[in-house]
Design a protein around this motif. Sequence first.
Motif, PDB file in Angstrom:
ATOM      1  N   SER A  50       0.828  -1.199   0.000  1.00 50.38           N
ATOM      2  CA  SER A  50       0.000   0.000   0.000  1.00 50.38           C
ATOM      3  C   SER A  50       0.864   1.251   0.000  1.00 50.38           C
ATOM      4  O   SER A  50       1.878   1.318   0.712  1.00 50.38           O
ATOM      5  N   PRO A  51       0.471   2.288  -0.760  1.00 48.01           N
ATOM      6  CA  PRO A  51       1.198   3.560  -0.682  1.00 48.01           C
ATOM      7  C   PRO A  51       0.965   4.267   0.644  1.00 48.01           C
ATOM      8  O   PRO A  51       1.733   5.146   1.032  1.00 48.01           O
ATOM      9  N   ASP A  52      -0.105   3.852   1.351  1.00 48.89           N
ATOM     10  CA  ASP A  52      -0.432   4.474   2.637  1.00 48.89           C
ATOM     11  C   ASP A  52      -0.879   3.382   3.618  1.00 48.89           C
ATOM     12  O   ASP A  52      -2.066   3.256   3.932  1.00 48.89           O
ATOM     13  N   SER A  55      -3.384   3.779   6.540  1.00 50.47           N
ATOM     14  CA  SER A  55      -4.827   3.897   6.296  1.00 50.47           C
ATOM     15  C   SER A  55      -5.512   2.529   6.276  1.00 50.47           C
ATOM     16  O   SER A  55      -6.737   2.450   6.231  1.00 50.47           O
TER      17      SER A  55
END
Length: 291
Positions: A50-52, A55
Amino acid sequence: SRGSPEITDAAAEAFLRPLRKRMKSARAVRPLALVEGAAERRRTFSSWLSPDPASERLRDISRSKRIVQGLATWPLAWLETTGVVCYERALGRARDERGGTMDETLARAVVHSDVLPTAVSNASDHYVLLEHGRAPRFLSVAEHARAFEIPSSSALMRTLSSQSPAVLTPNQAVERLGRSVHVGAARRLVRTLVQRGLAWRGMSYGSVYSGFDTFAAGLEAELLDFAYTFASEWDKHSRRALLHAWARYGLRDDSVYTDSESDDAQHAPYVDLVMHTPECKAHSKRNHRRT
């Protein structure tokens, strides 16, 4: 028992003769040749990250001081890209092969930068992500699910990713994924059944040793619709996730049996397809006591 007559050879033969006749007439079991999957560009596990990650549902590695402190002593200056390690397995190899010492040669062998090692259901042996210049972290639940090729649109992905209310804790979700069927493999099997006319949209389905049923995610992806008629799962947490994910396909609380050999389960409705997935630990290559 006392007083019972001995079974004669003739009596035994009379008993076995019709059984042999039935066996001869039974269809021979042959390996199932699966349809070829679509050609795909080979990817590393980095494509699932995940890029984040903050979250997504994430197990807090700071609470696992043994792992954090242990990794801090490893020689990892050579790692210039992203790597994944299963810490407990790696520590076991260090004990067996190096007297407990993790040297660079062994570190290069246990830290994977291309293909993920096989998932396991051990609650303490989850994937740890190592990135140059960053603190280690566990993979998120969604990252694990993507590694199992669970589609983002799947009812199961929504259940596993749900923050409110959380059906399973991150630890429970990842542990149960470790004992599940890979959805990519399930989809290939379903495509084979469809090609042979043995699976179709709207077919009825049941499962035994269900878990939260990643095979159903393969059915969902390939058929778009099916009738989930019954399941069997003893673990209350897995059963809750099972119902949360597949209620939209017809699964109800009274059709999820806690024991597949109970009277109710033995009288479950007829279905077009049954998936039977018992624990595979006894057959795992990591089970050195297997026969």
